[in-house]
Scaffold this motif. Structure first.
Motif, PDB file in Angstrom:
ATOM      1  N   GLU A 161     -11.254   4.353 -18.518  1.00  0.00           N
ATOM      2  CA  GLU A 161     -12.565   3.680 -18.425  1.00  0.00           C
ATOM      3  C   GLU A 161     -12.614   2.436 -19.310  1.00  0.00           C
ATOM      4  O   GLU A 161     -13.131   1.397 -18.900  1.00  0.00           O
ATOM      5  CB  GLU A 161     -13.700   4.645 -18.811  1.00  0.00           C
ATOM      6  CG  GLU A 161     -13.955   5.720 -17.792  1.00  0.00           C
ATOM      7  CD  GLU A 161     -14.594   5.231 -16.496  1.00  0.00           C
ATOM      8  OE1 GLU A 161     -14.868   4.026 -16.319  1.00  0.00           O
ATOM      9  OE2 GLU A 161     -14.825   6.093 -15.624  1.00  0.00           O
ATOM     10  N   GLU A 162     -12.062   2.542 -20.523  1.00  0.00           N
ATOM     11  CA  GLU A 162     -12.044   1.400 -21.439  1.00  0.00           C
ATOM     12  C   GLU A 162     -11.251   0.239 -20.853  1.00  0.00           C
ATOM     13  O   GLU A 162     -11.679  -0.910 -20.897  1.00  0.00           O
ATOM     14  CB  GLU A 162     -11.445   1.831 -22.773  1.00  0.00           C
ATOM     15  CG  GLU A 162     -11.293   0.695 -23.764  1.00  0.00           C
ATOM     16  CD  GLU A 162     -10.520   1.131 -24.997  1.00  0.00           C
ATOM     17  OE1 GLU A 162      -9.444   0.553 -25.247  1.00  0.00           O
ATOM     18  OE2 GLU A 162     -11.001   2.037 -25.704  1.00  0.00           O
ATOM     19  N   ARG A 163     -10.068   0.525 -20.321  1.00  0.00           N
ATOM     20  CA  ARG A 163      -9.223  -0.529 -19.737  1.00  0.00           C
ATOM     21  C   ARG A 163      -9.908  -1.160 -18.529  1.00  0.00           C
ATOM     22  O   ARG A 163      -9.868  -2.377 -18.354  1.00  0.00           O
ATOM     23  CB  ARG A 163      -7.853   0.023 -19.319  1.00  0.00           C
ATOM     24  CG  ARG A 163      -6.992   0.540 -20.458  1.00  0.00           C
ATOM     25  CD  ARG A 163      -6.554  -0.574 -21.400  1.00  0.00           C
ATOM     26  NE  ARG A 163      -7.398  -0.599 -22.589  1.00  0.00           N
ATOM     27  CZ  ARG A 163      -7.283  -1.458 -23.578  1.00  0.00           C
ATOM     28  NH1 ARG A 163      -6.370  -2.381 -23.566  1.00  0.00           N
ATOM     29  NH2 ARG A 163      -8.090  -1.431 -24.607  1.00  0.00           N
ATOM     30  N   LEU A 164     -10.535  -0.343 -17.683  1.00  0.00           N
ATOM     31  CA  LEU A 164     -11.237  -0.889 -16.520  1.00  0.00           C
ATOM     32  C   LEU A 164     -12.391  -1.795 -16.959  1.00  0.00           C
ATOM     33  O   LEU A 164     -12.597  -2.863 -16.371  1.00  0.00           O
ATOM     34  CB  LEU A 164     -11.747   0.237 -15.619  1.00  0.00           C
ATOM     35  CG  LEU A 164     -10.689   0.944 -14.797  1.00  0.00           C
ATOM     36  CD1 LEU A 164     -11.272   2.165 -14.098  1.00  0.00           C
ATOM     37  CD2 LEU A 164     -10.053   0.003 -13.777  1.00  0.00           C
ATOM     38  N   ALA A 165     -13.127  -1.380 -17.974  1.00  0.00           N
ATOM     39  CA  ALA A 165     -14.236  -2.201 -18.473  1.00  0.00           C
ATOM     40  C   ALA A 165     -13.744  -3.556 -18.969  1.00  0.00           C
ATOM     41  O   ALA A 165     -14.423  -4.574 -18.802  1.00  0.00           O
ATOM     42  CB  ALA A 165     -14.982  -1.460 -19.584  1.00  0.00           C
ATOM     43  N   LEU A 166     -12.558  -3.575 -19.546  1.00  0.00           N
ATOM     44  CA  LEU A 166     -12.001  -4.843 -20.034  1.00  0.00           C
ATOM     45  C   LEU A 166     -11.471  -5.714 -18.899  1.00  0.00           C
ATOM     46  O   LEU A 166     -11.589  -6.938 -18.952  1.00  0.00           O
ATOM     47  CB  LEU A 166     -10.868  -4.569 -21.030  1.00  0.00           C
ATOM     48  CG  LEU A 166     -11.275  -4.021 -22.389  1.00  0.00           C
ATOM     49  CD1 LEU A 166     -10.046  -3.612 -23.189  1.00  0.00           C
ATOM     50  CD2 LEU A 166     -12.080  -5.061 -23.161  1.00  0.00           C
TER      51      LEU A 166
ATOM     52  N   GLN B  68     -12.160  -5.467 -15.377  1.00  0.00           N
ATOM     53  CA  GLN B  68     -13.016  -5.761 -14.233  1.00  0.00           C
ATOM     54  C   GLN B  68     -13.634  -7.154 -14.262  1.00  0.00           C
ATOM     55  O   GLN B  68     -13.656  -7.820 -13.228  1.00  0.00           O
ATOM     56  CB  GLN B  68     -14.104  -4.696 -14.087  1.00  0.00           C
ATOM     57  CG  GLN B  68     -13.578  -3.440 -13.429  1.00  0.00           C
ATOM     58  CD  GLN B  68     -14.632  -2.362 -13.292  1.00  0.00           C
ATOM     59  OE1 GLN B  68     -15.154  -1.885 -14.301  1.00  0.00           O
ATOM     60  NE2 GLN B  68     -14.930  -1.992 -12.073  1.00  0.00           N
TER      61      GLN B  68
ATOM     62  N   TYR C 278     -13.088  -1.191  -7.659  1.00  0.00           N
ATOM     63  CA  TYR C 278     -12.366  -0.160  -8.394  1.00  0.00           C
ATOM     64  C   TYR C 278     -12.959   1.206  -8.071  1.00  0.00           C
ATOM     65  O   TYR C 278     -14.166   1.392  -8.145  1.00  0.00           O
ATOM     66  CB  TYR C 278     -12.455  -0.416  -9.907  1.00  0.00           C
ATOM     67  CG  TYR C 278     -11.781  -1.695 -10.307  1.00  0.00           C
ATOM     68  CD1 TYR C 278     -10.444  -1.708 -10.701  1.00  0.00           C
ATOM     69  CD2 TYR C 278     -12.464  -2.900 -10.275  1.00  0.00           C
ATOM     70  CE1 TYR C 278      -9.822  -2.888 -11.056  1.00  0.00           C
ATOM     71  CE2 TYR C 278     -11.838  -4.087 -10.626  1.00  0.00           C
ATOM     72  CZ  TYR C 278     -10.525  -4.073 -11.010  1.00  0.00           C
ATOM     73  OH  TYR C 278      -9.913  -5.247 -11.359  1.00  0.00           O
TER      74      TYR C 278
ATOM     75  N   ARG D 289     -12.694   5.268  -9.071  1.00  0.00           N
ATOM     76  CA  ARG D 289     -12.222   6.204 -10.081  1.00  0.00           C
ATOM     77  C   ARG D 289     -12.296   7.615  -9.511  1.00  0.00           C
ATOM     78  O   ARG D 289     -13.323   8.008  -8.981  1.00  0.00           O
ATOM     79  CB  ARG D 289     -13.104   6.141 -11.324  1.00  0.00           C
ATOM     80  CG  ARG D 289     -13.098   4.825 -12.026  1.00  0.00           C
ATOM     81  CD  ARG D 289     -14.445   4.666 -12.750  1.00  0.00           C
ATOM     82  NE  ARG D 289     -14.507   3.527 -13.619  1.00  0.00           N
ATOM     83  CZ  ARG D 289     -14.837   2.306 -13.219  1.00  0.00           C
ATOM     84  NH1 ARG D 289     -15.111   2.061 -11.953  1.00  0.00           N
ATOM     85  NH2 ARG D 289     -14.884   1.309 -14.087  1.00  0.00           N
TER      86      ARG D 289
END
Length: 183
Positions: free
Chosen positions: A43-48, A50, A58, A60
């Motif tokens: 989730e952290e990587r996707l938030a960065l 996106q 995306y 999940r």
């Protein structure tokens, strides 16, 4: 003379990026294993990522029963960043990226799929070799470094059949031992 100077400066900058990339490949990163919630890391990587690829959708499929892994958080985040960035670039405008997590025996599996053009048989065979790139940008070292980080974390990265018509990758990481999970 000015144009020639600009070409030389651009080539020097390219060489400097290559040297930095090869240095990262050759360097032994600090491995500090600890408990890591893989779903939270995804989730952290996707938030960065996106915001850099707003044209990509995306999906999940994060298994809420996925146990913690015992791995270096920095290395795992580096692996996820590489795979998710590659997937978004391959998917392109209007494309899709799917991330799944699940327990697989004594491992946690994180799968990343994209709707891009996929990989040729040749690309699949040489994908993790340094300086092999099939993209217009990049040095061809990202997957080599990501695989090294996965191996240092007690896991691996594999090419798997893509579920969205493009490429698919699986990262496996060791489940945290029961004594680690309890503390």
């Amino acid at each position: 003379v000015e144009q020639a100077t600009q070409i030389v400066v651009a080539e020097i900058e390219t060489l400097a990026r290559r040297v930095r990339a090869f240095s990262e490949l050759a360097a032994e990163p600090t491995v500090t294993p600890a408990l890591l919630d893989v779903n939270a890391a995804v989730e952290e990587r996707l938030a960065l990522l996106q915001p850099a690829h707003p044209e990509t959708s995306y999906e999940r499929r994060l298994d809420t029963g996925t146990p913690a892994v015992y791995a270096s958080g920095d290395l795992v985040k580096s692996i996820l960043t590489n795979l998710l960035e590659n997937a978004a670039e391959a998917a392109g405008t209007g494309g899709r990226v799917r991330v799944t997590t699940r327990r697989d025996g004594d491992r946690v599996a994180v799968d990343v799929h994209d709707s891009g053009p996929g990989l040729s048989a040749e690309a699949s065979r040489t994908l993790f070799e340094p300086t092999i790139t099939f993209k217009k940008r990049g040095m061809g070292l990202g997957l080599s470094i990501a695989r090294k980080h996965a191996l240092l974390s007690g896991g691996d990265i594999l090419v798997i059949p893509g579920e969205l018509g493009g490429a698919g990758f699986r990262v496996t990481l060791p489940v945290a031992p029961p004594r680690e999970s309890a503390s």
